[in-house]
Scaffold this motif. Sequence first.
Motif, PDB file in Angstrom:
ATOM      1  N   ARG A  32       0.656   4.976  14.859  1.00 15.59           N
ATOM      2  CA  ARG A  32      -0.676   5.947  14.548  1.00 15.59           C
ATOM      3  C   ARG A  32      -1.876   5.293  14.611  1.00 15.59           C
ATOM      4  N   ASP A  33      -2.004   4.101  14.253  1.00 16.92           N
ATOM      5  CA  ASP A  33      -3.262   3.476  14.303  1.00 16.92           C
ATOM      6  C   ASP A  33      -3.858   3.490  15.723  1.00 16.92           C
ATOM      7  N   ILE A  34      -2.910   3.026  16.758  1.00 20.55           N
ATOM      8  CA  ILE A  34      -3.350   3.237  18.006  1.00 20.55           C
ATOM      9  C   ILE A  34      -3.813   4.773  18.543  1.00 20.55           C
ATOM     10  N   ARG A  35      -3.014   5.689  18.108  1.00 22.08           N
ATOM     11  CA  ARG A  35      -3.174   7.090  18.490  1.00 22.08           C
ATOM     12  C   ARG A  35      -4.445   7.706  17.989  1.00 22.08           C
ATOM     13  N   THR A  36      -4.562   7.540  16.611  1.00 21.42           N
ATOM     14  CA  THR A  36      -5.236   8.307  15.756  1.00 21.42           C
ATOM     15  C   THR A  36      -6.522   7.506  14.856  1.00 21.42           C
ATOM     16  N   ARG A  37      -6.183   6.010  14.874  1.00 22.73           N
ATOM     17  CA  ARG A  37      -6.854   5.326  13.982  1.00 22.73           C
ATOM     18  C   ARG A  37      -6.773   5.771  12.392  1.00 22.73           C
ATOM     19  N   ARG A  38      -5.616   6.536  12.161  1.00 26.65           N
ATOM     20  CA  ARG A  38      -5.636   6.801  10.893  1.00 26.65           C
ATOM     21  C   ARG A  38      -4.187   6.904  10.141  1.00 26.65           C
ATOM     22  N   VAL A  39      -3.851   6.228   9.221  1.00 32.28           N
ATOM     23  CA  VAL A  39      -2.650   5.979   8.788  1.00 32.28           C
ATOM     24  C   VAL A  39      -2.518   6.953   7.285  1.00 32.28           C
ATOM     25  N   PRO A  40      -1.775   7.882   6.921  1.00 32.61           N
ATOM     26  CA  PRO A  40      -1.539   8.586   5.836  1.00 32.61           C
ATOM     27  C   PRO A  40      -1.281   7.618   4.775  1.00 32.61           C
ATOM     28  N   ASN A  41      -2.060   7.769   3.555  1.00 29.90           N
ATOM     29  CA  ASN A  41      -1.954   7.048   2.299  1.00 29.90           C
ATOM     30  C   ASN A  41      -0.353   7.112   1.901  1.00 29.90           C
ATOM     31  N   ARG A  42       0.327   8.232   2.108  1.00 31.51           N
ATOM     32  CA  ARG A  42       1.624   8.272   1.690  1.00 31.51           C
ATOM     33  C   ARG A  42       2.443   7.292   2.309  1.00 31.51           C
ATOM     34  N   THR A  43       2.156   6.570   3.572  1.00 31.31           N
ATOM     35  CA  THR A  43       2.901   5.640   4.111  1.00 31.31           C
ATOM     36  C   THR A  43       3.267   4.244   3.215  1.00 31.31           C
ATOM     37  N   TRP A  44       2.253   4.050   2.340  1.00 29.35           N
ATOM     38  CA  TRP A  44       2.212   2.881   1.618  1.00 29.35           C
ATOM     39  C   TRP A  44       2.647   2.857   0.294  1.00 29.35           C
ATOM     40  N   LEU A  45       2.926   3.927  -0.420  1.00 31.91           N
ATOM     41  CA  LEU A  45       3.394   4.155  -1.653  1.00 31.91           C
ATOM     42  C   LEU A  45       4.730   3.816  -1.877  1.00 31.91           C
ATOM     43  N   PRO A  46       5.613   4.436  -0.855  1.00 39.17           N
ATOM     44  CA  PRO A  46       6.870   3.943  -1.162  1.00 39.17           C
ATOM     45  C   PRO A  46       7.480   2.612  -0.810  1.00 39.17           C
ATOM     46  N   LEU A  47       6.515   1.869   0.193  1.00 41.43           N
ATOM     47  CA  LEU A  47       6.900   0.538   0.260  1.00 41.43           C
ATOM     48  C   LEU A  47       6.336  -0.499  -1.035  1.00 41.43           C
ATOM     49  N   ALA A  48       5.250   0.174  -1.590  1.00 45.53           N
ATOM     50  CA  ALA A  48       4.556  -0.613  -2.699  1.00 45.53           C
ATOM     51  C   ALA A  48       5.596  -0.376  -3.854  1.00 45.53           C
ATOM     52  N   LEU A  49       6.209   0.840  -4.099  1.00 45.30           N
ATOM     53  CA  LEU A  49       6.984   0.753  -5.298  1.00 45.30           C
ATOM     54  C   LEU A  49       8.679  -0.151  -4.885  1.00 45.30           C
ATOM     55  N   LEU A  50       8.876  -0.060  -3.713  1.00 37.09           N
ATOM     56  CA  LEU A  50      10.014  -0.853  -3.378  1.00 37.09           C
ATOM     57  C   LEU A  50       9.790  -2.339  -3.546  1.00 37.09           C
ATOM     58  N   GLY A  51       8.533  -2.814  -3.284  1.00 37.39           N
ATOM     59  CA  GLY A  51       8.132  -4.164  -3.387  1.00 37.39           C
ATOM     60  C   GLY A  51       8.293  -4.479  -4.783  1.00 37.39           C
ATOM     61  N   ILE A  52       7.547  -3.643  -5.784  1.00 43.40           N
ATOM     62  CA  ILE A  52       7.859  -3.935  -7.101  1.00 43.40           C
ATOM     63  C   ILE A  52       9.071  -3.957  -7.706  1.00 43.40           C
TER      64      ILE A  52
END
Length: 362
Positions: A32-52
Amino acid sequence: MIEWLATFLTSSPTPDLLRLVAVPVFAWAAYRDIRTRRVPNRTWLPLALLGIALLAWDIYRASTGDMVGGLIARERFYLRVALSLGMVGSIGYLFYWFGGFGGADAKALIVLAVLFPTFPSYMFPNTALPLTRTTVGVFSLSVLSNTVLVGAAYPVFVTLRNALSGHRAPIMFIGKPIRAADAVTEYGSLLQNPDGFSRGGLDLDALRMYLRWRGTTLAAVRAEPERYRDPASLPDEPNPPGDGSIPDGDDLVGSRQVDAATDGGTVDDGDAANAEETDADTEAVDAAAYDDPWGAETFLDDIEGSAYGTTAAGLRDGLDVLAAEDVVWISPGMPFIVPMFVGLVVTLVYGDLFFELVTLLV
């Protein structure tokens, strides 16, 4: 193959297996970063919760004594967690605060700091991954150092590509030449102003916002620059500027569909060598002829928020360059999440490349 998979699934710690969810997520984010230079915020919340959740699991195991190595191992674990969250996480936030990172870059690094504070272990019949480990033992720090190494290789690639294609100029180490007519189909920023090369040129996202706001194309601006410099040509009811991304099929950025009169030409040796000079057949524009050339101040005053830090003077300079030149230099700007994804994979498989290089030199 079955034996390898069975050993991997049964002998590797369950929290570390769950952490591998980050690999496909980072792969998608890099795409996504290559194609649009934009990554939705919703991408990171599940990973952050999993990490916690996984970090809480590991802390519980350490506090109950269910950790190989006893007291010393527990103390090292707590220290590594503190370093990962306190140092790597803070680096992501501080770089974002000072403008070195985009929001997605900072969130990605903070997620890594939470999700991988220590080195994971992945067991196979005859080996274990990562193949090497650092003395410090902070996995997210190793990912960051590998990311820097991968990112540092990109300017070398850009320089070699420019040299081999004959585009030799002082700016060849950090930029690439493109047709001026194609500027709206690229991400990055101009490395030129009317006076020559400049590191602080117009952000191409801001250019797309301006064109959408005016309801025109770069091809039209290049065909009739004097008309568009006149602020009297501004629309009575401007369009929403959008966020500057490159949507597929948007006719407001379709500058590739130009006729012969506005064709930007091809990028050849002669064009690149003369990219810093204004066309001899084009007369200099007297900016004092208008109170607001190109309607730049009106545009910035009308939109909500900022056009990526663009100033009215910077927008005018960029439009002057794009209207006059056939070839321009832009910053290629590799998205940071791309080397971060590569750095994550390298660290999971091998370990810390920078640490190993230093070890070999000492």
